[in-house]
Write a protein that holds these residues in place. Sequence first.
Motif, PDB file in Angstrom:
ATOM      1  N   PRO A 448       0.814  -1.219   0.000  1.00  0.00           N
ATOM      2  CA  PRO A 448       0.000   0.000   0.000  1.00  0.00           C
ATOM      3  C   PRO A 448       0.849   1.271   0.000  1.00  0.00           C
ATOM      4  N   GLU A 449       0.177   2.406  -0.231  1.00  0.00           N
ATOM      5  CA  GLU A 449       0.859   3.689  -0.343  1.00  0.00           C
ATOM      6  C   GLU A 449       1.237   4.245   1.022  1.00  0.00           C
ATOM      7  N   LEU A 450       2.280   5.067   1.020  1.00  0.00           N
ATOM      8  CA  LEU A 450       2.710   5.796   2.207  1.00  0.00           C
ATOM      9  C   LEU A 450       2.615   7.285   1.898  1.00  0.00           C
ATOM     10  N   ALA A 451       1.968   8.053   2.762  1.00  0.00           N
ATOM     11  CA  ALA A 451       1.753   9.476   2.468  1.00  0.00           C
ATOM     12  C   ALA A 451       1.882  10.294   3.738  1.00  0.00           C
ATOM     13  N   SER A 452       2.315  11.525   3.568  1.00  0.00           N
ATOM     14  CA  SER A 452       2.387  12.466   4.683  1.00  0.00           C
ATOM     15  C   SER A 452       2.197  13.875   4.147  1.00  0.00           C
ATOM     16  N   VAL A 453       1.728  14.759   5.002  1.00  0.00           N
ATOM     17  CA  VAL A 453       1.540  16.162   4.631  1.00  0.00           C
ATOM     18  C   VAL A 453       1.560  16.988   5.907  1.00  0.00           C
ATOM     19  N   GLY A 454       2.041  18.221   5.808  1.00  0.00           N
ATOM     20  CA  GLY A 454       2.099  19.089   6.973  1.00  0.00           C
ATOM     21  C   GLY A 454       3.350  18.864   7.797  1.00  0.00           C
ATOM     22  N   CYS A 512       0.058  11.546   8.610  1.00  0.00           N
ATOM     23  CA  CYS A 512       0.738  10.522   7.827  1.00  0.00           C
ATOM     24  C   CYS A 512      -0.150   9.286   7.813  1.00  0.00           C
ATOM     25  N   ALA A 513      -0.047   8.503   6.750  1.00  0.00           N
ATOM     26  CA  ALA A 513      -0.947   7.364   6.579  1.00  0.00           C
ATOM     27  C   ALA A 513      -0.289   6.306   5.730  1.00  0.00           C
ATOM     28  N   CYS A 514      -0.738   5.080   5.943  1.00  0.00           N
ATOM     29  CA  CYS A 514      -0.343   3.940   5.127  1.00  0.00           C
ATOM     30  C   CYS A 514      -1.620   3.199   4.748  1.00  0.00           C
ATOM     31  N   GLY A 515      -1.855   3.027   3.452  1.00  0.00           N
ATOM     32  CA  GLY A 515      -3.064   2.360   3.012  1.00  0.00           C
ATOM     33  C   GLY A 515      -3.199   2.415   1.508  1.00  0.00           C
ATOM     34  N   PRO A 516      -4.183   1.731   0.956  1.00  0.00           N
ATOM     35  CA  PRO A 516      -4.347   1.701  -0.503  1.00  0.00           C
ATOM     36  C   PRO A 516      -4.703   3.051  -1.104  1.00  0.00           C
TER      37      PRO A 516
END
Length: 656
Positions: A448-454, A512-516
């Motif tokens: 799955p994708e890894l994303a962060s912001v801020g 931040c998140a990890c998921g599809p």
Amino acid sequence: MGLLWIFLLITYALPKADGWSLSWFKNRIVKTTKPVPDDIDDVLEYDVIIVGAGASGMFASGTSTMLGSKTLLLDFGVKEDKNRLNGNIGGDCTNAACVPSKAVRSLARMAAIGAPSPIRNSTKSWLLSAREHATITVNKVRFRESPSAMVARNKNLDIGLLSDGNFVNSHEMDLDITEFFSSTKPIICVPRKIRARGKKFILATGASPVVPEKLQKEAEQAALHLYTYRTLLRPGLESNDAIWNHSSNTTNNTIVQKKIVVAGGGATACELTQSLARLSADQNVEIHLVAPVLLPKDDVTLQNAALQILSAQDNVHFHLGNRVEAVLPDIGIRLSDGSTIHDAEALLLCIGRRPQLESLQLENAGIAYDKNRGVLVHPSTLRSISSKHVYACGDCASAVNKKPNGRTATQAAWTGYHAASNAILPKLLTLGSKSVQNTVPRVVYTDPELASVGLSLSECIQQHGLGGFDRLTVGESGTDRSDMESLERPTAGMGFIEIRATKLDGRILGMCACGPSASELANEMSVVIQNRLTVRDVAKSLHSYPSHGYLMHRVALSLALNNIWGYLEACGPVGGLIARPGRMISKIIGLSRRRPDWTTRNKHASLASQSVIVREGEHNTTYLPRNHTILRIVSKLDLYMKEDVEGDTLPKAENL
């Protein structure tokens, strides 16, 4: 009344000519300081000349022509150099990075679940199928972005592809044109030498992957295939490719194990490691990932998630805390800890990117630049610090004297637009515009994708102190959506969402998140952070069930109800009236209390940003299949804040 006069002044000072344009700018004569040599075939004059036709340069050209300026967009054409994108505009994004890597990722996901592919048959491996799909996808994008199609749609745009080009002085460039596209000028016979004169210049040359000269020479001597993402993914180089054309080899009925070494732990390395591991799982190929740490610029939670995602591939081996030191004559790769990876078939370098500006001879135009950072520009306008008519955008621009304010990134569309608008429009219209965006989502397109912001965790600690913000992390495992998709994808212990918000008013600082669908959640949270919204605003915004965003809504709701004021506001309008002054009083009281000094905050922030690899005992799961112990990445702050730091219960830690 004053605003009306300003509007009328701007209206009459900017007569329309296929768009807005400044009259004194359009009519100003550019005088050359050097005579035109005899070998120059043509002299062309433009309002704006943009060097670099990648994503940032294309957005800059679109903005420039929209504002009525006659624009010349330049990029390198056919040249025998594997490190250049020969004859195709769109830059790395179209030709060698975003588009082909995501196409390869798509086939890798199909290979992981054994799904049938319309372009794969029994005689074609997943590797070759992925390469073919990436080439088809890139060619489709190239067709939409072809120079002939662009100039046909835009009368103010000319496009030139070069074999060479450099600055002569502050307003002129000498160009060796190999292809020229224009809908208004007569056809120019090519190849041809042209002198281009411009009132304003925008540099958007991007950056190229770093290849240490020492490793390149050693790889050539050892006949080891050396790759970057550009030489791996760009269509047209696959005929003698050691990775895509790989097939299981046998010697005396013994299967020969092949090894691909990936150097680097950033987003590119993680994405390509997972894709290659999935595509080569049936080809008896091992992927060895060598890096000091995974995702060094991201939060420790994302680093740990990346380790877990890549550990799910049985043919991935980790060499964390290491760097590639040398390529040995026997096709071995020596690491910084003295160990050696033997019988390597290929080395893929993902160790960073660096601007390539030397060939343009910027010193002739008096343009200040750093070979490692790029053109030095003012952060507010993207204008060169040494030249009033030169701007830079994208990866070749480096802002000077910029005060840190959260995590920033170079976003091609954003900087390209602002460089062009700042170059063309009067300062009155661009006053206060933010050329450097502080809220840029960062996504690692693994599966799955890894994303962060801020703000990251360490930045939250640095700006607000340990007790100045709330942080809530919720795992996806056990939720309705993960149960629904448990047969489609691994859901146990992988996905999560983490939100950080100020303690007193609930303003969201980072996520931040990890998921599809982590990238889509980061896009939504980018809007929230940019507009300084709170967890209550997100909690009051309905999210469809059972979408992936529904879990983020539940996290925000939990943070919104973690104090009495949140409960009062949830009760209705009357409770909200009581909660607002109460929250204001609490904020004043909180600000009046003594907060940790900056030395303490910086210490905690530094500890939170430093990764530690922890070995937690004997291997008893499939978490890290080829190691005897389970690895986990934690923050030094976690160890620092334990009461039993000196006790026997603390796991053995190694600094990366």
